[in-house]
Write a protein that holds these residues in place. Structure first.
Motif, PDB file in Angstrom:
ATOM      1  N   ALA A   1      42.106  30.034  30.332  1.00  0.00           N
ATOM      2  CA  ALA A   1      42.469  29.324  29.089  1.00  0.00           C
ATOM      3  C   ALA A   1      41.906  29.543  28.082  1.00  0.00           C
ATOM      4  CB  ALA A   1      42.643  27.798  29.399  1.00  0.00           C
ATOM      5  N   ARG A   2      42.084  29.006  26.873  1.00  0.00           N
ATOM      6  CA  ARG A   2      41.322  29.439  25.625  1.00  0.00           C
ATOM      7  C   ARG A   2      40.081  28.867  25.625  1.00  0.00           C
ATOM      8  NH1 ARG A   2      44.179  26.324  21.249  1.00  0.00           N
ATOM      9  NH2 ARG A   2      42.269  25.104  20.811  1.00  0.00           N
ATOM     10  N   PRO A   3      39.044  29.513  25.266  1.00  0.00           N
ATOM     11  CA  PRO A   3      39.362  30.942  24.444  1.00  0.00           C
ATOM     12  C   PRO A   3      39.635  32.055  25.553  1.00  0.00           C
ATOM     13  CG  PRO A   3      36.976  30.675  24.300  1.00  0.00           C
ATOM     14  CD  PRO A   3      37.618  29.277  24.943  1.00  0.00           C
ATOM     15  N   GLY A   4      40.487  32.966  25.309  1.00  0.00           N
ATOM     16  CA  GLY A   4      41.057  33.863  26.381  1.00  0.00           C
ATOM     17  C   GLY A   4      40.037  34.773  26.811  1.00  0.00           C
ATOM     18  N   ARG A   5      39.503  34.668  27.851  1.00  0.00           N
ATOM     19  CA  ARG A   5      38.912  35.591  28.846  1.00  0.00           C
ATOM     20  C   ARG A   5      39.429  36.301  29.749  1.00  0.00           C
ATOM     21  NH1 ARG A   5      34.768  31.263  28.721  1.00  0.00           N
ATOM     22  NH2 ARG A   5      33.662  31.472  26.624  1.00  0.00           N
ATOM     23  N   ILE A   6      38.802  37.439  30.231  1.00  0.00           N
ATOM     24  CA  ILE A   6      39.488  38.227  31.584  1.00  0.00           C
ATOM     25  C   ILE A   6      38.561  37.353  32.806  1.00  0.00           C
ATOM     26  CG2 ILE A   6      39.538  39.972  33.097  1.00  0.00           C
ATOM     27  CD1 ILE A   6      39.807  41.816  30.601  1.00  0.00           C
ATOM     28  N   GLN A   7      39.594  36.882  33.559  1.00  0.00           N
ATOM     29  CA  GLN A   7      39.039  36.045  34.607  1.00  0.00           C
ATOM     30  C   GLN A   7      38.864  36.795  35.860  1.00  0.00           C
ATOM     31  OE1 GLN A   7      41.108  32.392  35.888  1.00  0.00           O
ATOM     32  NE2 GLN A   7      39.925  32.365  37.628  1.00  0.00           N
ATOM     33  N   GLU A   8      39.894  37.578  36.118  1.00  0.00           N
ATOM     34  CA  GLU A   8      39.946  38.315  37.172  1.00  0.00           C
ATOM     35  C   GLU A   8      40.861  39.576  37.128  1.00  0.00           C
ATOM     36  OE1 GLU A   8      39.019  35.851  40.228  1.00  0.00           O
ATOM     37  OE2 GLU A   8      38.759  37.783  41.679  1.00  0.00           O
ATOM     38  N   ILE A   9      40.841  40.792  37.775  1.00  0.00           N
ATOM     39  CA  ILE A   9      41.745  41.603  37.675  1.00  0.00           C
ATOM     40  C   ILE A   9      42.129  42.227  39.200  1.00  0.00           C
ATOM     41  CG2 ILE A   9      42.113  44.097  37.201  1.00  0.00           C
ATOM     42  CD1 ILE A   9      40.348  44.081  34.768  1.00  0.00           C
ATOM     43  N   VAL A  10      43.469  41.905  39.461  1.00  0.00           N
ATOM     44  CA  VAL A  10      43.990  41.967  40.739  1.00  0.00           C
ATOM     45  C   VAL A  10      44.638  43.177  41.071  1.00  0.00           C
ATOM     46  CG1 VAL A  10      45.415  40.712  42.448  1.00  0.00           C
ATOM     47  CG2 VAL A  10      44.004  39.618  40.556  1.00  0.00           C
ATOM     48  N   ASP A  11      44.410  43.911  42.106  1.00  0.00           N
ATOM     49  CA  ASP A  11      45.205  45.192  42.447  1.00  0.00           C
ATOM     50  C   ASP A  11      46.310  44.694  43.164  1.00  0.00           C
ATOM     51  OD1 ASP A  11      43.605  47.515  41.371  1.00  0.00           O
ATOM     52  OD2 ASP A  11      42.194  46.797  42.941  1.00  0.00           O
ATOM     53  N   VAL A  12      47.643  45.366  43.117  1.00  0.00           N
ATOM     54  CA  VAL A  12      48.816  44.951  43.727  1.00  0.00           C
ATOM     55  C   VAL A  12      49.407  46.221  44.283  1.00  0.00           C
ATOM     56  CG1 VAL A  12      50.946  44.187  43.500  1.00  0.00           C
ATOM     57  CG2 VAL A  12      49.483  43.399  41.712  1.00  0.00           C
ATOM     58  N   ASP A  13      49.265  46.246  45.701  1.00  0.00           N
ATOM     59  CA  ASP A  13      49.668  47.676  46.160  1.00  0.00           C
ATOM     60  C   ASP A  13      50.994  47.733  46.959  1.00  0.00           C
ATOM     61  OD1 ASP A  13      48.585  46.311  47.919  1.00  0.00           O
ATOM     62  OD2 ASP A  13      46.725  47.483  47.996  1.00  0.00           O
ATOM     63  N   PHE A  14      51.932  46.665  46.686  1.00  0.00           N
ATOM     64  CA  PHE A  14      53.190  47.097  47.296  1.00  0.00           C
ATOM     65  C   PHE A  14      53.844  48.112  47.205  1.00  0.00           C
ATOM     66  CE2 PHE A  14      52.992  42.153  46.504  1.00  0.00           C
ATOM     67  CZ  PHE A  14      52.958  41.799  47.821  1.00  0.00           C
ATOM     68  N   PRO A  15      54.416  48.836  48.002  1.00  0.00           N
ATOM     69  CA  PRO A  15      55.008  50.158  47.849  1.00  0.00           C
ATOM     70  C   PRO A  15      56.167  49.998  46.778  1.00  0.00           C
ATOM     71  CG  PRO A  15      55.505  49.521  50.277  1.00  0.00           C
ATOM     72  CD  PRO A  15      54.440  48.447  49.404  1.00  0.00           C
TER      73      PRO A  15
END
Ligand SMILES: Nc1ncnc2c1ncn2[C@@H]1O[C@H](COP(=O)(O)OP(=O)(O)O)[C@@H](O)[C@H]1O
Ligand SMILES: [Mg+2]
Length: 248
Positions: free
Chosen positions: A205-219
């Motif tokens: 939430a504001r101020p916008g920051r990157i909290q996490e980057i999630v990999d998604v590997d469903f085929p």
């Protein structure tokens, strides 16, 4: 595309709004990247800056070696509303970006794209004669017609009903698989992000920051029904917990 320490403050009558706080992000060529976050966390601010539609207070955004400070020919944007001009038919709406660049519309490419999204035969219809889903398909054709390498989408299906939204998600998945474009797609729906993305950038939430980057590997291709599998639901809950945890 590279975002380096992007910050944005808006000056308003009631004071400064700190919308984005030192966001850094390396977007991979050809990936489907979703940006997920609560309303008001700066998603549109980030995307509009990537489109060169408004400026950052600090930091920079580059495509290759080009610094993005104004609209770039390789970057196209699709909004929540289709933004078709009501007084122009589909064909002439799709021709608009070419007119703005003073080039001739690529008729063969446009015809192929219209066919691809199921709008062949609708060239002479006006926006009011088309459903919301059809209008959004037309806006996808309009952006792809100029053959950009990066497609930015700001909650493009948020205004559509659930069925149309599923159809559009399938369509955009197919188009992405066929064209290999880089797509950066904003949503506040965890399920939509998990359905579409290679990676999900979760913003705080504001101020916008990157909290996490999630990999998604469903085929892929992913069917709509994947959303009711236990694996998918577990991932939705993981991300929900991530977001709830932060608010607590
Ligand atoms: N032009 C503007 N002037 C002042 N404040 C703005 C402006 N645009 C956005 N904001 C504020 O910046 C914050 C982030 O907005 P936005 O990027 O639209 O968030 P999101 O797309 O995640 O909902 C919000 O608090 C919003 O009210
Ligand atoms: Mg927004």
């Amino acid at each position: 595309m590279t975002v380096s320490s992007a910050s944005k403050h808006y000056a308003t009558r009631s004071g400064t709004v700190h919308a984005l706080d030192r966001v850094s992000l390396q977007v991979r060529e050809g990936e489907f990247l979703c940006i997920l976050g609560p309303s008001g966390c700066g998603k549109s601010t980030l995307l509009w800056s990537m489109a060169g539609l408004h400026s950052l207070s600090n930091g920079e955004i580059r495509l290759g070696s080009d610094k993005i400070e104004k609209p770039h020919p390789e970057i196209a944007m699709i909004f929540q509303e289709a933004n078709l001009l009501p007084w122009r038919n589909l064909e002439n709406n799709i021709a608009l970006p070419f007119e703005l660049k003073r080039t001739r519309p690529d008729k063969a490419r446009i015809a192929k794209l219209l066919q691809r999204v199921g709008l062949a035969g609708f060239e002479h219809k006006f926006p009011r004669e088309l459903s919301g889903g059809m209008q959004q398909r037309a806006s996808i054709v309009r952006s792809l017609a100029v053959n950009p390498s990066v497609l930015l989408m700001d909650e493009p299906f948020g205004a559509l009903d659930a069925f149309t939204r599923d159809e559009m998600n399938l369509l955009i998945q197919e188009i992405w698989m066929e064209t290999g474009k880089t797509i950066i797609f904003i949503t506040h729906s965890i399920a939509e992000a998990l359905f579409l993305a290679d990676r999900i950038v979760v913003m705080s939430a504001r101020p916008g920051r990157i909290q996490e980057i999630v990999d998604v590997d469903f085929p892929r291709p992913r069917p709509v029904s994947i959303q009711s599998t236990p694996e998918f639901i577990a991932r939705v809950n993981d991300i929900k917990a991530m977001i709830d945890h932060r608010k607590a």
